[in-house]
Design an enzyme around this catalytic site. Structure first.
Site, short mmCIF file in Angstrom:
data_model
loop_
_atom_site.label_atom_id
_atom_site.label_comp_id
_atom_site.label_asym_id
_atom_site.label_seq_id
_atom_site.Cartn_x
_atom_site.Cartn_y
_atom_site.Cartn_z
N GLY A 12 8.36 -15.17 7.86
CA GLY A 12 9.32 -14.17 8.30
C GLY A 12 10.77 -14.57 8.15
CB SER A 13 12.57 -17.24 6.33
OG SER A 13 12.25 -17.03 4.98
CG ASN A 14 13.15 -12.98 2.64
OD1 ASN A 14 14.28 -12.98 2.16
ND2 ASN A 14 12.13 -13.62 2.09
NE ARG A 69 -7.14 -3.71 -1.44
CZ ARG A 69 -6.37 -4.80 -1.35
NH1 ARG A 69 -5.16 -4.71 -0.85
NH2 ARG A 69 -6.79 -5.96 -1.78
NE ARG A 95 -4.66 -6.98 2.65
CZ ARG A 95 -5.74 -7.50 2.08
NH1 ARG A 95 -5.82 -8.79 1.84
NH2 ARG A 95 -6.73 -6.71 1.76
CB ILE A 96 -1.98 -4.55 -3.03
CG1 ILE A 96 -1.59 -5.81 -3.79
CG2 ILE A 96 -1.80 -3.31 -3.89
CD1 ILE A 96 -2.44 -6.07 -5.02
CG LEU A 97 1.51 -1.61 0.99
CD1 LEU A 97 3.03 -1.51 1.08
CD2 LEU A 97 0.88 -1.48 2.36
CG HIS A 113 8.04 -10.25 -6.86
ND1 HIS A 113 6.75 -10.36 -6.39
CD2 HIS A 113 8.07 -10.85 -8.07
CE1 HIS A 113 6.03 -11.00 -7.30
NE2 HIS A 113 6.80 -11.30 -8.32
CD GLU A 147 3.30 -0.45 -13.56
OE1 GLU A 147 3.20 -1.37 -14.37
OE2 GLU A 147 3.95 0.60 -13.79
N1 NHR Z 1 2.13 -2.35 -2.91
C1 NHR Z 1 2.44 -1.53 -3.92
N2 NHR Z 1 1.72 -0.41 -4.03
N3 NHR Z 1 3.43 -1.78 -4.81
C2 NHR Z 1 4.14 -2.91 -4.71
O1 NHR Z 1 5.11 -3.14 -5.57
C3 NHR Z 1 3.84 -3.84 -3.67
C4 NHR Z 1 2.82 -3.51 -2.77
C5 NHR Z 1 2.47 -4.39 -1.73
C6 NHR Z 1 3.11 -5.60 -1.61
C7 NHR Z 1 4.68 -7.31 -2.42
C8 NHR Z 1 4.14 -8.12 -3.63
C9 NHR Z 1 5.06 -9.28 -3.98
O2 NHR Z 1 6.26 -9.20 -3.80
C10 NHR Z 1 4.11 -5.95 -2.52
C11 NHR Z 1 4.50 -5.06 -3.53
C12 NHR Z 1 0.70 -8.99 -2.36
C13 NHR Z 1 -0.04 -9.09 -3.53
C14 NHR Z 1 -1.52 -9.38 -3.52
O3 NHR Z 1 -2.13 -9.57 -4.56
C15 NHR Z 1 0.63 -8.89 -4.73
C16 NHR Z 1 1.98 -8.58 -4.73
C17 NHR Z 1 2.68 -8.47 -3.54
C18 NHR Z 1 2.04 -8.69 -2.35
N4 NHR Z 1 -2.17 -9.40 -2.33
C19 NHR Z 1 -3.61 -9.61 -2.13
C20 NHR Z 1 -4.33 -8.29 -1.85
O4 NHR Z 1 -5.54 -8.25 -2.12
C21 NHR Z 1 -3.88 -10.51 -0.94
C22 NHR Z 1 -3.26 -11.85 -1.09
C23 NHR Z 1 -3.24 -12.64 0.22
O5 NHR Z 1 -3.63 -12.13 1.28
O6 NHR Z 1 -2.78 -13.80 0.16
O7 NHR Z 1 -3.72 -7.34 -1.31
O8 NHR Z 1 4.58 -10.29 -4.54
C1 GAR Z 2 9.22 -15.05 0.08
O1 GAR Z 2 9.52 -15.98 -0.93
C2 GAR Z 2 8.88 -13.70 -0.53
O2 GAR Z 2 9.67 -13.39 -1.65
C3 GAR Z 2 7.46 -13.94 -0.93
O3 GAR Z 2 6.89 -14.70 0.10
C4 GAR Z 2 7.92 -15.41 0.78
C5 GAR Z 2 7.91 -15.00 2.22
O4 GAR Z 2 8.77 -15.76 2.99
N1 GAR Z 2 6.76 -12.70 -1.07
C6 GAR Z 2 5.65 -12.61 -1.76
O5 GAR Z 2 5.20 -13.54 -2.39
C7 GAR Z 2 4.99 -11.27 -1.70
N2 GAR Z 2 3.78 -11.32 -2.43
P1 GAR Z 2 9.19 -15.30 4.44
O6 GAR Z 2 7.93 -14.84 5.15
O7 GAR Z 2 9.74 -16.54 5.06
O8 GAR Z 2 10.20 -14.20 4.30
#
Ligand code: NHR
Ligand code: GAR
Length: 194
Positions: A12-14, A69, A95-97, A113, A147
């Site tokens: 949660g640093s962001n 989901r 979590r992907i939304l 990201h 996407e």
């Molecule tokens: N959802 C949508 N629809 N579109 C985006 O651009 C999203 C999103 C949800 C999250 C953050 C993203 C990142 O910045 C984000 C962008 C999680 C995963 C992932 O694969 C990928 C990208 C991002 C966040 N998650 C796995 C899943 O099955 C679980 C991984 C885990 O729990 O460690 O959801 O990187």
């Molecule tokens: C941050 O580097 C953020 O960009 C990344 O996880 C870290 C979270 O740090 N996000 C992802 O990788 C999303 N898939 P934080 O919890 O300290 O903000």
């Protein structure tokens, strides 16, 4: 008041950087905006304590308790909508939304990201940048669309990759820049919304 709801999964640093920026920049008084709630999909997310200490409402919604989901996202939407947010901020939310969730918050959903998008969408970005021999890395604030990691880019910051970097040292260098660009992008978004 324009409510900001922040979703986290971990440190949660962001989120903390945005909360501090809101306090120090007097977002409530000057921009009519506040961080109204922090919601985590993990009960042990360290960021929850910071939010509580700063008087922000918190909630935990464990995705493991849901059959799909779609079910998780429906419950998450219900929680978020209690705060009638102007903006929903993903801050290390893992979590992907679903398309339904993204459509519900169209135009009011941001993510940070840890790569220079469109390079390295998805997970394990720092190791992938090292493996590719990148000389620079960075982070991107973007609007969330269906996407993954492909929505319109709002802010980016660049850091050098150094010869002895590991994924951990590179991640730490990128994270310091995330803490600068994410609060700025959130504030700009709020200002443009009025
Ligand atoms: N959802 C949508 N629809 N579109 C985006 O651009 C999203 C999103 C949800 C999250 C953050 C993203 C990142 O910045 C984000 C962008 C999680 C995963 C992932 O694969 C990928 C990208 C991002 C966040 N998650 C796995 C899943 O099955 C679980 C991984 C885990 O729990 O460690 O959801 O990187
Ligand atoms: C941050 O580097 C953020 O960009 C990344 O996880 C870290 C979270 O740090 N996000 C992802 O990788 C999303 N898939 P934080 O919890 O300290 O903000």
């Amino acid at each position: 008041m324009k409510n900001i709801v922040i979703l986290i999964s971990g440190g949660g640093s962001n989120m903390a950087a945005i909360v501090r920026a809101a306090q120090q920049g007097q977002w409530a008084q000057r921009h009519g905006a506040q961080v109204a709630a922090v919601i985590s999909n993990k009960a042990d997310a360290k960021g929850l304590q910071f939010a509580q200490e700063n008087g922000i409402a918190t909630a935990v919604l464990d995705h493991k308790g849901f059959g799909s989901r779609e079910d998780f996202d429906a419950a998450l939407m219900q929680r978020i909508d209690q705060y009638q947010p102007a903006l929903v901020v993903l801050a290390g939310f893992m979590r992907i939304l679903t398309p339904g969730f993204v459509a519900h918050y169209a135009g009011q959903l941001l993510n940070i990201h840890p790569s220079l998008l469109p390079a390295f969408p998805g997970l394990h970005t720092h190791q992938r940048a090292l493996d590719a021999g990148c000389k620079f890395a960075g982070c991107t604030v973007h609007e969330v669309t269906q996407e993954l990691d492909a929505g319109p880019i709002l802010e980016q910051a660049v850091v050098p990759v150094l010869p002895d970097d590991t994924a951990e040292t590179l991640a730490a260098r990128v994270l310091t820049q995330e803490h600068i660009i994410y609060p700025r992008a959130v504030l700009n978004f709020i200002k443009n919304k009025s």
